[in-house]
Design a protein around this motif. Structure first.
Motif, PDB file in Angstrom:
ATOM      1  N   GLU A 118       0.923  -1.147   0.227  1.00 48.49           N
ATOM      2  CA  GLU A 118       0.293  -0.142   0.102  1.00 48.49           C
ATOM      3  C   GLU A 118       0.977   1.232  -0.141  1.00 48.49           C
ATOM      4  O   GLU A 118       0.693   2.035  -0.735  1.00 48.49           O
ATOM      5  CB  GLU A 118      -0.974  -0.167   1.379  1.00 48.49           C
ATOM      6  N   ARG A 119       2.007   1.308   0.834  1.00 50.10           N
ATOM      7  CA  ARG A 119       2.747   2.282   1.063  1.00 50.10           C
ATOM      8  C   ARG A 119       3.430   2.761  -0.438  1.00 50.10           C
ATOM      9  O   ARG A 119       3.743   3.812  -0.774  1.00 50.10           O
ATOM     10  CB  ARG A 119       3.588   2.401   2.067  1.00 50.10           C
ATOM     11  N   LEU A 142       1.280   4.469  -3.038  1.00 58.13           N
ATOM     12  CA  LEU A 142       0.966   5.668  -2.856  1.00 58.13           C
ATOM     13  C   LEU A 142       2.084   6.567  -3.130  1.00 58.13           C
ATOM     14  O   LEU A 142       2.035   7.852  -3.351  1.00 58.13           O
ATOM     15  CB  LEU A 142       0.775   5.964  -1.350  1.00 58.13           C
ATOM     16  N   ALA A 195      -1.597   5.172  -7.094  1.00 59.74           N
ATOM     17  CA  ALA A 195      -2.119   5.360  -5.774  1.00 59.74           C
ATOM     18  C   ALA A 195      -3.736   4.942  -5.643  1.00 59.74           C
ATOM     19  O   ALA A 195      -4.104   4.411  -4.624  1.00 59.74           O
ATOM     20  CB  ALA A 195      -2.042   6.897  -5.483  1.00 59.74           C
ATOM     21  N   ALA A 206      -3.802   1.835  -4.095  1.00 61.27           N
ATOM     22  CA  ALA A 206      -3.143   1.368  -2.668  1.00 61.27           C
ATOM     23  C   ALA A 206      -4.300   0.642  -1.675  1.00 61.27           C
ATOM     24  O   ALA A 206      -3.622  -0.152  -1.023  1.00 61.27           O
ATOM     25  CB  ALA A 206      -2.348   2.600  -2.196  1.00 61.27           C
ATOM     26  N   ARG A 207      -5.276   1.184  -1.851  1.00 59.97           N
ATOM     27  CA  ARG A 207      -6.067   0.866  -0.406  1.00 59.97           C
ATOM     28  C   ARG A 207      -6.675  -0.650  -0.763  1.00 59.97           C
ATOM     29  O   ARG A 207      -6.656  -1.317   0.039  1.00 59.97           O
ATOM     30  CB  ARG A 207      -7.530   1.596  -0.750  1.00 59.97           C
TER      31      ARG A 207
END
Length: 205
Positions: free
Chosen positions: A133-134, A137, A143, A146-147
Motif C-alpha cells: 500500500e505504501r 501511494l 495510488a 493502494a487501498r
C-alpha cells in the motif's frame, strides 16, 4: 536469509545490507515506473506496468511465479460474473497484478520456510500488505490501487490483516481481490503444504 541462533554482529550487518539492497531495488523499480507512467491513472500502458510490477513481486520466490497474473484473471472473471461496471472490472484486473508488490520487503527465508513461522516472522508476513500500500501511494497513477492492495488480506469477520477491517467496511472490489488471492494461493504448492484440490480450495474459501 533469516539469521539463526547465535548470530553475531557480522550476521546482523548482512541482514541490514540485504534490507538496504531490497530498498534500492524497489527505489529503482519506482524510478522506472515514473519514467514510463504519466501522473494519471488513465495512462494507456497502466496494465502493462502493473503486470510488470506483479512479475517483479512474483520472482521473489519460485513458489510465487504466475500468482499475480492468475489473481488478476480470476478477479476479473468474478467481476464480470457479478456484472460490475466496466470501470470497476478494469480496476479489479489491474489491482490483481499489484496485490503482492509488498512481498519484496519480506526476506525469502520467511516466504520459503517449511516449519511454522515465529511470531516475528509472522508479523513480517502480515506487514507485506502495508508495504505494498505504501509503495503504490508513491506514484499518482498507482495510488488509486493502494487501498485495495492494503486490504487484500482483510476478512469479512475482521480476522484479517493488517488493519483488521470488518466486511461492512470493505468494498466489493477489495473482497473480490481477497477471495481471488486466497483461491489462487490454495491451488499452488507452498513450502509448508501441498496444493489444495479445487474442491478443497472452494470449501476452504
Amino acid at each position: 536469509e533469516t539469521p539463526g541462533a547465535g548470530c553475531g554482529a557480522h550476521d546482523a550487518q548482512g541482514v541490514a545490507d540485504g534490507l538496504e539492497q531490497t530498498s534500492s531495488v524497489w527505489d529503482e523499480a519506482m524510478h522506472r515506473a515514473r519514467a514510463l507512467l504519466p501522473d494519471d491513472e488513465a495512462a494507456p500502458n497502466l496494465d502493462a506496468i502493473a503486470s510488470a510490477f506483479g512479475d517483479y513481486a512474483d520472482i521473489k520466490s519460485p513458489v510465487f511465479l504466475g500468482h499475480s497474473a492468475a489473481v488478476s484473471a480470476l478477479a476479473g472473471r468474478a467481476a464480470d460474473h457479478l456484472e460490475l461496471p466496466k470501470a470497476e472490472t478494469a480496476f479489479v484486473r489491474t489491482a490483481g497484478f499489484l496485490l503482492d508488490v509488498g512481498r519484496v520487503a519480506v526476506p525469502n527465508g520467511v516466504w520459503e520456510k517449511t516449519a511454522s513461522l515465529s511470531p516475528s516472522e509472522w508479523e513480517q508476513v502480515r506487514l507485506h500488505a502495508y508495504h505494498g500500500e505504501r509503495a503504490l501511494l508513491r506514484h499518482a497513477a498507482l495510488a488509486p490501487f493502494a487501498r485495495a492492495v492494503g486490504e487484500h488480506h482483510e476478512r469479512r469477520d475482521a480476522s484479517g490483516y493488517h488493519r483488521g477491517t470488518a466486511g461492512s467496511a470493505l468494498s466489493i472490489t477489495s473482497q473480490l481481490l481477497a477471495a481471488a488471492d486466497v483461491y489462487t494461493a490454495l491451488l499452488a504448492l507452498r513450502p509448508h503444504r501441498a496444493p489444495f484440490t479445487r474442491s478443497g480450495a472452494r470449501e476452504t474459501l
